[in-house]
Design a protein around this motif. Structure first.
Motif, short mmCIF file in Angstrom:
data_model
loop_
_atom_site.label_atom_id
_atom_site.label_comp_id
_atom_site.label_asym_id
_atom_site.label_seq_id
_atom_site.Cartn_x
_atom_site.Cartn_y
_atom_site.Cartn_z
N ARG A 255 4.91 8.30 2.84
CA ARG A 255 6.13 9.04 3.22
C ARG A 255 6.99 9.41 2.01
N ASP B 34 3.69 2.34 4.82
CA ASP B 34 4.60 3.17 5.61
C ASP B 34 4.28 3.12 7.10
N GLY C 138 0.86 -1.17 0.00
CA GLY C 138 0.00 0.00 0.00
C GLY C 138 0.89 1.22 0.00
N ALA C 139 0.33 2.38 0.27
CA ALA C 139 1.15 3.59 0.41
C ALA C 139 1.23 3.89 1.91
C1 FYN Z 1 10.56 4.11 12.91
N1 FYN Z 1 10.17 5.26 13.48
C2 FYN Z 1 9.72 5.01 14.70
C3 FYN Z 1 9.87 3.62 14.88
N2 FYN Z 1 10.39 3.09 13.76
N3 FYN Z 1 9.24 5.80 15.65
C4 FYN Z 1 8.89 5.24 16.80
N4 FYN Z 1 8.97 3.93 17.05
C5 FYN Z 1 9.45 3.09 16.12
N5 FYN Z 1 9.57 1.80 16.39
C6 FYN Z 1 10.21 6.58 12.89
C7 FYN Z 1 11.50 6.90 12.15
O1 FYN Z 1 12.48 7.42 12.99
C8 FYN Z 1 11.00 7.92 11.18
O2 FYN Z 1 10.87 9.15 11.83
C9 FYN Z 1 9.60 7.45 10.85
O3 FYN Z 1 9.19 6.63 11.92
C10 FYN Z 1 9.52 6.64 9.58
O4 FYN Z 1 10.46 5.61 9.64
P1 FYN Z 1 10.89 4.77 8.38
O5 FYN Z 1 9.68 4.21 7.81
O6 FYN Z 1 11.97 3.87 8.77
O7 FYN Z 1 11.56 5.92 7.54
P2 FYN Z 1 11.15 6.65 6.23
O8 FYN Z 1 11.67 8.03 6.33
O9 FYN Z 1 9.72 6.50 5.83
O10 FYN Z 1 12.05 5.82 5.24
C11 FYN Z 1 12.29 6.22 3.93
C12 FYN Z 1 12.05 5.08 2.98
C13 FYN Z 1 10.66 4.53 3.26
C14 FYN Z 1 12.16 5.58 1.56
C15 FYN Z 1 13.10 3.98 3.20
O11 FYN Z 1 9.73 5.58 3.14
C16 FYN Z 1 10.26 3.41 2.38
O12 FYN Z 1 10.70 2.26 2.51
N6 FYN Z 1 9.36 3.70 1.50
C17 FYN Z 1 8.81 2.75 0.57
C18 FYN Z 1 7.68 3.45 -0.07
C19 FYN Z 1 7.04 2.62 -1.10
O13 FYN Z 1 7.64 1.75 -1.72
N7 FYN Z 1 5.79 2.90 -1.33
C20 FYN Z 1 4.98 2.15 -2.26
C21 FYN Z 1 4.49 3.03 -3.34
S1 FYN Z 1 3.30 4.09 -2.74
P3 FYN Z 1 11.98 10.29 11.67
O14 FYN Z 1 13.28 9.72 12.14
O15 FYN Z 1 11.47 11.39 12.54
O16 FYN Z 1 11.99 10.61 10.20
C22 FYN Z 1 2.73 4.97 -4.05
O17 FYN Z 1 2.24 6.03 -3.84
#
Ligand code: FYN
Ligand code: ADP
Length: 613
Positions: free
Chosen positions: A602, A450, A445-446
């Motif tokens: 994200r 995330d 999903g999106a």
């Molecule tokens: C992570 N985070 C947490 C935790 N784990 N907070 C609290 N507790 C836990 N356990 C925080 C982390 O520090 C980040 O905050 C935020 O949550 C998001 O973490 P993530 O998901 O690891 O990081 P991010 O920035 O989303 O990673 C970038 C990315 C990811 C490109 C690697 O977005 C990703 O894998 N995206 C794939 C998207 C995709 O393929 N979509 C499908 C198409 S959708 P902050 O540190 O404050 O930033 C079509 O529209």
């Protein structure tokens, strides 16, 4: 059951298939051939023969391949029947793309190439998307497609499902082969297996023309032509000086970081990877499919401080992770660069099986080329007994960010809004996975992807399968089916309602094989969210919204599974717990706030928007 038969045996077991049929032999000459039994009318009656169908099956079995994911039809219908008769598990899908996705996931989970079997042209093309995705993700898979008559295809004379499949597959596959003669089947299958699993794993195409299957040959010669591949994925030992260079750099770091990617999960070097992380004391960041390689609750996990550790780190050890878009190509703001193209101040060590991966985006100061098992064990051996722990200030700074983020997350998860939202629903999934750490979580999903990635902790290796390197939608049901088939474990698929739409019909497959898959659809009535209106004000819905209040659970009920419609976390919890207890195919339609969700989750920055008027 042996797949070598005398003519007499073949005639009784494959009666209908043995009707003499007019055909042409490999040189185009007209002969009367007894299909599948393989003996021509004028051959000696007692001669033991084997046909192409059985050579393909025996070649796969000889190489410990026990499952085929596919969709029967011309010209591979009988191949699916016979494969099942000969003891292979044949999982038939409703669309080849999902069979292909299943094969790819099976490859990732088992290190054996997952097999997808399709019909010619359109079926092949449907499977090809999954093959390309497998190659992109470095998953070992073999797409085997039947194909039409070579002579007619090559002259473009208009055969049934005419297509030069080999040429089309080549640029999208790691390797592509075609077998024209029964005596070459053994070599063809062996080459496909080696290409799929050796070095950087990937997707391989194997083209089997219709005329190959009924070709008969002497049974003993056929048996001797098969190859049991010896050491299909040979270890690749890293050079000692490369390991020493990497360790020197790592030791010099003030703010070291380890990034674990899905290559590290694939490698099945779990104990050594954990030992390397723990003996060095270095904080680590798991990429999505490396979650659980060490438990997400591990004190050295820096996942909850991602946006702090990436730019602040000074030496980064990448293990089975590419510096691609998911890591902002190793540069720009994410890494402390001032502009999108500017490099940060990090030095990189990269452990990878592909020597070409280094320097693909930024400078790799210490490449360590080899298989992850061998590389990590060599690094472990080189640590010695007095490896210095990373500076306390670095660990403290991470711990501070981490605890703040975790506390913030806990606060959000404790809320119980009406209607339910992503967080309150996923809080339930988080608890269910914690209570069932062996369950495999499939996620697409999106926002549904995330939020699940950051909210739902994983506790064991290779328990999370998701959209991978391409961020592709529609892998959900294929991956779930493969996970259930190869592991026998409970599968929980957390799906955006849009993502589910790409593969939803496969719930019939899940029901048909009685697989323990619990699909949870986070249903907010649309792509990203469901509250958009048609900007032109007309009667058509906006492009991103779906039928409101769709009853997805009835799809599962239609095929004999359990469908549940829930609007609260308590009801969601009960439905998931029931599904796990019963192991029955279940679809939970979890209705959430249609205003919940951001555009593209994200990765909004990747989705260009028009200037607002
Ligand atoms: C992570 N985070 C947490 C935790 N784990 N907070 C609290 N507790 C836990 N356990 C925080 C982390 O520090 C980040 O905050 C935020 O949550 C998001 O973490 P993530 O998901 O690891 O990081 P991010 O920035 O989303 O990673 C970038 C990315 C990811 C490109 C690697 O977005 C990703 O894998 N995206 C794939 C998207 C995709 O393929 N979509 C499908 C198409 S959708 P902050 O540190 O404050 O930033 C079509 O529209
Ligand atoms: P992620 O998306 O999790 O960051 P990637 O798919 O980008 O992971 O990277 C996986 C990397 O792992 C690829 O560069 C691939 O060559 C590498 N890889 C896969 N299997 C092995 C293995 N057994 N040994 C070493 N490297 C591997």
């Amino acid at each position: 059951m042996s797949s070598v038969r005398t003519e007499k045996e073949a005639a009784t077991t494959l009666e209908d298939a043995l009707k003499p049929t007019k055909s042409r032999d490999a040189d185009g000459e007209a002969v009367v051939r007894a299909f599948k039994g393989g003996a021509t009318e004028d051959s000696a009656p007692a001669a033991e023969t084997i046909d192409g169908f059985h050579l393909v099956i025996d070649a796969l079995k000889l190489n410990d391949i026990d499952t085929i994911f596919g969709l029967p039809g011309i010209p591979i219908t009988d191949l699916t029947r016979m494969a099942q008769a000969e003891g292979l598990r044949v999982i038939s899908f409703r669309h080849e793309q999902h069979a292909g996705n299943a094969a790819a996931a099976a490859g990732f989970l088992t290190q054996k190439p997952g097999i997808c079997l399709t019909v010619s042209a359109p079926g092949f093309l449907n499977g090809l998307t999954a093959l390309a995705n497998a190659t992109t993700n470095c998953f070992p898979m073999i797409l085997i497609s039947g194909s039409s008559e070579r002579e007619i295809v090559d002259l473009q004379q208009g055969d049934y499902e005419e297509m030069d499949q080999l040429a089309i597959a080549k640029p999208l596959a790691k390797a592509a082969f075609r077998v024209l003669h029964a005596e070459d089947i053994g070599v063809g299958v062996a080459r496909a297996i080696r290409a799929a699993v050796s070095g950087r794993p990937g997707g391989v195409y194997l083209d089997l023309p219709a005329k190959l299957f009924p070709q008969a040959m002497d049974a003993e010669a056929g048996r001797n032509s098969l190859i049991k591949v010896v050491d299909p994925a040979p270890r690749q030992i890293p050079a000692q000086d490369a390991v020493a260079r990497a360790l020197d750099l790592l030791k010099s770091a003030a703010r070291p970081l380890i990034i674990l990617g899905k290559g590290a999960a694939y490698a099945q070097a779990d104990a050594d990877i954990r030992a390397l992380v723990e003996k060095t004391g270095i904080p680590y960041l798991p990429m999505a499919m490396a979650k659980g390689l060490l438990p997400d609750t591990h004190e050295q996990s820096a996942a909850a401080a991602r946006s702090y550790v990436l730019p602040a780190s000074d030496v980064v050890l990448l293990i089975g992770a590419r510096l691609n878009w998911l890591l902002s190509n190793g540069k720009g703001k994410t890494w402390g660069g001032k502009s999108p193209k500017q490099w940060g101040a990090q030095k990189f060590i990269q452990v990878d099986i592909s020597p070409q991966e280094a320097d693909s985006n930024v400078r790799i100061d210490a490449p360590v080329v080899g298989d992850i098992g061998s590389c990590v064990s060599a690094m472990l051996a080189g640590l010695g007994t007095n490896w210095p722990r990373p500076p306390a200030e670095w660990l403290a700074a991470i711990a501070e960010r981490k605890s703040k983020n975790i506390a913030k997350m806990a606060q959000t998860l404790a809320k119980n809004p009406t209607p339910m939202n992503f967080h309150s629903a996923l809080n339930v999934v988080r608890d269910v996975i914690k209570a069932n750490p062996d369950a495999i979580l499939v996620n697409e999903g999106a926002n549904a992807l995330d939020f699940t990635r950051s909210i739902v902790d994983m506790y064991k290796p290779r328990k999370r399968l998701d959209v991978g390197t391409w961020g592709v939608m529609g892998i959900g049901m294929g991956f779930s089916i493969a996970a259930a088939v190869v592991s026998g474990e409970q599968v929980i698929a957390v799906e955006g309602d849009s993502a589910f739409g790409f593969c939803g019909m496969e719930v019939e497959t899940i029901c048909r094989y009685g697989l323990p898959v619990c699909v949870v659809i986070l249903n907010n009535n649309g792509v990203y969210r469901g509250d958009e209106v048609n900007l032109a004000g007309g009667r058509d819905p906006a492009p991103l919204v779906f039928v409101k209040d769709a009853r997805y659970e009835k799809l599962m009920e239609a095929f004999g599974g359990v469908g549940v419609h829930v609007t609260t976390p308590d009801a969601l919890r009960k439905a998931m717990e029931d599904a796990i207890r019963s192991r029955r195919p279940t679809l939970v339609n979890a209705v959430i706030d249609e205003g919940a969700g951001t555009e593209s989750g994200r990765i909004t920055s990747l989705n260009p928007t028009a200037k607002k008027a």
